[in-house]
Scaffold this active site. Structure first.
Site, PDB file in Angstrom:
ATOM      1  N   HIS A 163     -38.856 -15.404 -15.683  1.00  0.00           N
ATOM      2  CA  HIS A 163     -37.812 -16.030 -16.500  1.00  0.00           C
ATOM      3  C   HIS A 163     -38.366 -17.058 -17.471  1.00  0.00           C
ATOM      4  CE1 HIS A 163     -33.826 -16.848 -17.749  1.00  0.00           C
ATOM      5  NE2 HIS A 163     -33.217 -16.593 -16.621  1.00  0.00           N
ATOM      6  N   ASP A 395     -29.974   4.317 -22.636  1.00  0.00           N
ATOM      7  CA  ASP A 395     -30.152   5.751 -22.378  1.00  0.00           C
ATOM      8  C   ASP A 395     -31.542   6.170 -22.856  1.00  0.00           C
ATOM      9  OD1 ASP A 395     -30.095   8.514 -22.319  1.00  0.00           O
ATOM     10  OD2 ASP A 395     -28.176   8.713 -23.353  1.00  0.00           O
TER      11      ASP A 395
END
Length: 453
Positions: A163, A395
């Protein structure tokens, strides 16, 4: 779980940016340093693929690997490491030519359909599908990936990110870029170009720090445990989930969200901005506090606010790094245990958001000390993810994800948020709890929506 391969995928040498030809360093900003020793984010994407394993190994896996290398041409710092040498006052990102991202390829005999559904599942089963970052006192990897085949059912892509090198918006930008390049590949083309909305912006000079907040945060971390403790190892935060926790997925459909907003409008004594995010989080907090019968007198709810557009001047939306501030909502626990707990939580969240109306950076130098101090006396809650990331649109060429979840909430105790997978405009919520608390939460979650109170 059967590990088939562990390799490192570098950017393609012939396509490496000139700036990365030999060695590159990027400073960590104060936004990055807030997260320096907090546990990484683990996200998991499930893709349905009912083809035989031969199709996966001959057609899918090679394409995923090659497109990953092409994507790292644009995201080459991710192949490097965070370093904090003893002679340096602040850590930094360091990349040298030849560095690569760790990729694990595995095969699982777990039930793909259960793991990718909204049914309860053993939280540890998802944990096996995401890789670990390699971390020592003076060096930490930035990202690791794992591709797992479920024979004749589908595959998953697990990504673990540091992070301090990237926030959720940045890690999602990387995944979207990888999917974009992969979906465009064919036998006659290896085009690695990206549209402008997917091109990462790495220039740290846009991040102004006239007050020296980055050095304050570095000093804070170096004093944890012992003097001059310049370690990159994870800060030990004990999870509230002991024993054998389970994972659950819940949804607020648009009609639920509208009902919550109407309840708020009828009961609030002051005008507040009723966003989908605020009513969702307020409802979650109300149910969670009641489900676990929180014992602490006060609760602290931390949620991330994207500051890219809030800075003066604003920075590009594709800025790659961490650029989120922590909004703090604090209230008395007994106000959430009462009949109007939802309203009490909503007011606390609204007050926290108001403090970001001026950009949210006033008093930034006190962020870490304040959160650490409050965390010792308050019941701590937080969120992970965001519906704005649009993760269900990622996708790679074989269809949209069947399910996306944030695995790391099992360690942090946060609840995750994303858009609904069916594109209805609702909110999908991920949660990991021990079974008794999960059963109590489930009852409260559904009863509250049914009764409208």
């Amino acid at each position: 779980m059967n590990v088939l391969e562990v390799c490192r995928v570098p950017p393609p040498p012939e396509a490496a940016p000139s700036a990365a030809a030999s060695e590159t360093s990027l400073p960590l900003t104060f936004f990055d340093l807030v997260w320096l020793r907090l546990r990484p984010v683990e996200r998991l994407f499930f893709y349905e693929l009912p083809n035989p394993p031969s199709f996966f190994f001959h057609s899918v896996l090679p394409k995923l690997k090659y497109s990953l290398s092409l994507t790292l041409h644009h995201f080459f710092p991710l192949s490097g490491n965070i370093k904090w040498p003893r002679h340096c006052r602040k850590p930094f990102i360091h990349y040298i030519s030849g560095d690569g991202v760790s990729l694990t390829v595995a095969e699982s005999n777990a039930d793909f359909n259960i793991l990718s559904s909204s049914d309860f599942s053993d939280a540890e089963e998802s944990r096996l599908l995401v890789p670990d970052l390699i971390v020592s006192d003076d060096e930490a990897s930035i990202v690791a990936l794992q591709i797992t085949l479920f024979p004749n059912a589908g595959f998953s892509i697990g990504i673990t990110t540091h992070h301090a090198a990237m926030d959720g918006k940045s890690s999602t930008l990387f995944m979207k870029s990888w999917a974009y390049i992969c979906s465009k590949l064919d036998e006659s083309s290896s085009d690695s170009s990206l549209p402008g909305n997917l091109m990462p912006f790495f220039d740290r000079s846009v991040m102004k720090d006239s007050s020296g907040v980055a050095e304050i945060f570095s000093n804070h971390w170096s004093k944890q445990g012992e003097p001059n403790n310049r370690s990159l190892k994870w800060w030990d935060i004990k999870s509230t989930n002991q024993g054998k926790p389970i994972r659950g997925t819940f949804e607020l459909v648009p009609s639920n969200i509208q009902k919550l907003k109407q309840i708020a409008e009828s009961k609030l004594n002051k005008k507040v901005h009723l966003s989908t995010f605020s009513v969702t989080c307020a409802y979650m907090l109300n149910c969670l506090v009641k489900a676990e019968q929180t014992k602490q007198d006060k609760f602290l709810f931390i949620f991330a606010v994207d500051c890219r557009s809030r800075l003066d001047p604003p920075i590009p939306p594709t800025y790659f790094g961490s650029c989120v501030g922590g909004a703090k909502a604090v209230a008395e626990t007994n106000t959430l245990l009462g009949n109007d707990g939802f309203i009490a939580a909503l007011e606390a969240i609204s007050d926290a958001l108001k403090r970001f109306e001026d950009g949210g950076l006033s008093g930034a130098e006190k962020w870490m000390a304040e959160i650490q101090s409050l965390g010792k006396t308050h019941r701590f809650f937080s969120t992970a993810g965001s519906p704005r990331f649009e993760v269900y649109g990622i996708d790679f060429g074989w269809g949209r994800p069947k399910k996306v979840e944030i695995v790391s909430i099992g360690k942090t105790g946060a609840f995750s948020l994303s858009e609904s997978r069916n594109g209805s405009g609702g909110i999908e919520i991920g949660l990991v709890l021990n079974r008794p608390e999960m059963e109590a939460f489930t009852a409260l979650f559904h009863e509250g929506l049914a009764s409208g109170s």
